[in-house]
Design a protein around this motif. Sequence first.
Motif, PDB file in Angstrom:
ATOM      1  N   ALA A 129       0.859  -1.184   0.000  1.00  0.00           N
ATOM      2  CA  ALA A 129       0.000   0.000   0.000  1.00  0.00           C
ATOM      3  C   ALA A 129       0.895   1.234   0.000  1.00  0.00           C
ATOM      4  O   ALA A 129       1.834   1.334   0.796  1.00  0.00           O
ATOM      5  CB  ALA A 129      -0.902   0.003   1.225  1.00  0.00           C
ATOM      6  N   ALA A 130       0.605   2.164  -0.897  1.00  0.00           N
ATOM      7  CA  ALA A 130       1.416   3.360  -1.039  1.00  0.00           C
ATOM      8  C   ALA A 130       0.822   4.536  -0.270  1.00  0.00           C
ATOM      9  O   ALA A 130      -0.340   4.520   0.140  1.00  0.00           O
ATOM     10  CB  ALA A 130       1.541   3.730  -2.516  1.00  0.00           C
ATOM     11  N   PRO A 142      -6.330  11.098   4.282  1.00  0.00           N
ATOM     12  CA  PRO A 142      -6.472  10.738   5.695  1.00  0.00           C
ATOM     13  C   PRO A 142      -6.094   9.288   6.005  1.00  0.00           C
ATOM     14  O   PRO A 142      -5.690   8.981   7.128  1.00  0.00           O
ATOM     15  CB  PRO A 142      -7.961  10.990   5.974  1.00  0.00           C
ATOM     16  CG  PRO A 142      -8.373  12.018   4.970  1.00  0.00           C
ATOM     17  CD  PRO A 142      -7.565  11.707   3.742  1.00  0.00           C
ATOM     18  N   LEU A 143      -6.215   8.404   5.027  1.00  0.00           N
ATOM     19  CA  LEU A 143      -5.882   7.012   5.290  1.00  0.00           C
ATOM     20  C   LEU A 143      -4.392   6.815   5.541  1.00  0.00           C
ATOM     21  O   LEU A 143      -4.002   5.861   6.223  1.00  0.00           O
ATOM     22  CB  LEU A 143      -6.339   6.132   4.119  1.00  0.00           C
ATOM     23  CG  LEU A 143      -6.199   4.618   4.320  1.00  0.00           C
ATOM     24  CD1 LEU A 143      -6.996   4.141   5.530  1.00  0.00           C
ATOM     25  CD2 LEU A 143      -6.633   3.868   3.067  1.00  0.00           C
ATOM     26  N   LEU A 167      -5.782   1.604  -0.204  1.00  0.00           N
ATOM     27  CA  LEU A 167      -6.596   2.190  -1.264  1.00  0.00           C
ATOM     28  C   LEU A 167      -6.292   1.447  -2.561  1.00  0.00           C
ATOM     29  O   LEU A 167      -5.126   1.318  -2.952  1.00  0.00           O
ATOM     30  CB  LEU A 167      -6.286   3.670  -1.446  1.00  0.00           C
ATOM     31  CG  LEU A 167      -6.831   4.633  -0.390  1.00  0.00           C
ATOM     32  CD1 LEU A 167      -6.421   6.068  -0.748  1.00  0.00           C
ATOM     33  CD2 LEU A 167      -8.338   4.533  -0.279  1.00  0.00           C
ATOM     34  N   ALA A 168      -7.319   0.985  -3.233  1.00  0.00           N
ATOM     35  CA  ALA A 168      -7.094   0.172  -4.428  1.00  0.00           C
ATOM     36  C   ALA A 168      -6.379   0.951  -5.519  1.00  0.00           C
ATOM     37  O   ALA A 168      -5.655   0.359  -6.326  1.00  0.00           O
ATOM     38  CB  ALA A 168      -8.422  -0.369  -4.946  1.00  0.00           C
ATOM     39  N   GLY A 192     -15.281   0.057  -0.950  1.00  0.00           N
ATOM     40  CA  GLY A 192     -14.750  -0.590   0.244  1.00  0.00           C
ATOM     41  C   GLY A 192     -14.374  -2.035   0.016  1.00  0.00           C
ATOM     42  O   GLY A 192     -14.433  -2.849   0.939  1.00  0.00           O
ATOM     43  N   GLU A 193     -13.944  -2.355  -1.213  1.00  0.00           N
ATOM     44  CA  GLU A 193     -13.638  -3.745  -1.548  1.00  0.00           C
ATOM     45  C   GLU A 193     -12.253  -4.185  -1.094  1.00  0.00           C
ATOM     46  O   GLU A 193     -11.902  -5.375  -1.151  1.00  0.00           O
ATOM     47  CB  GLU A 193     -13.752  -3.941  -3.067  1.00  0.00           C
ATOM     48  CG  GLU A 193     -12.703  -3.221  -3.907  1.00  0.00           C
ATOM     49  CD  GLU A 193     -13.063  -1.790  -4.270  1.00  0.00           C
ATOM     50  OE1 GLU A 193     -12.405  -1.229  -5.167  1.00  0.00           O
ATOM     51  OE2 GLU A 193     -13.988  -1.227  -3.654  1.00  0.00           O
ATOM     52  N   GLU A 194     -11.432  -3.245  -0.599  1.00  0.00           N
ATOM     53  CA  GLU A 194     -10.041  -3.554  -0.306  1.00  0.00           C
ATOM     54  C   GLU A 194      -9.856  -4.470   0.904  1.00  0.00           C
ATOM     55  O   GLU A 194      -8.980  -5.349   0.904  1.00  0.00           O
ATOM     56  CB  GLU A 194      -9.256  -2.255  -0.070  1.00  0.00           C
ATOM     57  CG  GLU A 194      -9.178  -1.354  -1.289  1.00  0.00           C
ATOM     58  CD  GLU A 194     -10.286  -0.317  -1.353  1.00  0.00           C
ATOM     59  OE1 GLU A 194     -10.143   0.673  -2.097  1.00  0.00           O
ATOM     60  OE2 GLU A 194     -11.299  -0.490  -0.640  1.00  0.00           O
ATOM     61  N   THR A 195     -10.657  -4.266   1.954  1.00  0.00           N
ATOM     62  CA  THR A 195     -10.445  -5.035   3.184  1.00  0.00           C
ATOM     63  C   THR A 195     -10.569  -6.530   2.946  1.00  0.00           C
ATOM     64  O   THR A 195      -9.760  -7.325   3.455  1.00  0.00           O
ATOM     65  CB  THR A 195     -11.446  -4.589   4.267  1.00  0.00           C
ATOM     66  OG1 THR A 195     -11.214  -3.217   4.576  1.00  0.00           O
ATOM     67  CG2 THR A 195     -11.279  -5.409   5.539  1.00  0.00           C
ATOM     68  N   LEU A 196     -11.554  -6.943   2.173  1.00  0.00           N
ATOM     69  CA  LEU A 196     -11.752  -8.372   1.932  1.00  0.00           C
ATOM     70  C   LEU A 196     -10.554  -8.972   1.208  1.00  0.00           C
ATOM     71  O   LEU A 196     -10.123 -10.090   1.526  1.00  0.00           O
ATOM     72  CB  LEU A 196     -13.041  -8.592   1.141  1.00  0.00           C
ATOM     73  CG  LEU A 196     -13.429 -10.047   0.863  1.00  0.00           C
ATOM     74  CD1 LEU A 196     -13.459 -10.874   2.140  1.00  0.00           C
ATOM     75  CD2 LEU A 196     -14.773 -10.111   0.159  1.00  0.00           C
TER      76      LEU A 196
END
Length: 313
Positions: A129-130, A142-143, A167-168, A192-196
């Motif tokens: 993750a960048a 903010p992330l 973040l994708a 919000g597909e990243e967490t899975l």
Amino acid sequence: MSTERAPRLAPPPTPDGDPRTTVAVITRDRCASLLRTLDALATLPEHPPVIVVDNSRHDTTLRAVRDHPAVSRLLRPAANTGALGRNLAVRHARTPYVAFSDDDSWWEPGSLRRAADLLDGHPRLGLLAARTLVGDAAAEDPLNEILAASPLPPEPDLPGRPVLGFLACACVVRREAFLGAGGFHPLLFFGGEETLLAYDLAAQGWGVAYEPTLRARHHPEDHGRTGRSFLVRRNHVLTSCLRRPWPVALRAGADLALAAAAGRPGARRALRETLARFPATLARRRPLPPHVEHAARILDGQAAGHPDGEAAP
């Protein structure tokens, strides 16, 4: 698990480019923004191949970008694939690593080479993750702060901070790991597909890490795209039902039901769509292994301290 044959590894980098990483871009009806992204990618010293997945409703994007010098391949699915367009791009990539961009994001010079070096040097690393910088002012997303403060303990065979979120449009994946984990999940489509995906990579033993020396630029349009809050709410509950223990999933569902009853924006639609997808979710439920669930619970505690807790790593 993918049964595709692994691609032939790219040759080593040279001063004139770095053939280890493909950039995958998904787009839908934002031709001007996409052209700006492609122009930026075309100037990168790594000269990455770029695969564009065009989910647009009309041929305007196709006509505008098919001869762009940055584009190596342009794919046009028969229907809007949402986040699954990234899966399609990764399957067509012929490099060991794939970086994701959206049609309003791109990579800073040198970041793709740095990411490939880290992936070369850390065989268990599945996703990087960048750091994301927003707008002309390069403001911190903010992330970034949340990922940098990840409470997960350091892992000696991984760089950066271990996380379970990203973040994708600002990550680089190992193609083998991404395909083996199944890529982005079809039930979520978008939002919000990243967490899975982070859960599924970790469940298969791959590392997920935040590395702030990698930089992605994000230039969202001022008017943006509205109406996505319901997708994030829906997918948070679906992700919990797919992978988390039932008490966690039920609590997420109850929070959504209360939000719907209170008339929160998008909550009623999110609840309807969650219920419609629930039978398919049950059929695909696969709880996390204990060590990943333990990490997820640690991050639940961190998220409780943030108003946007669903975005925590």
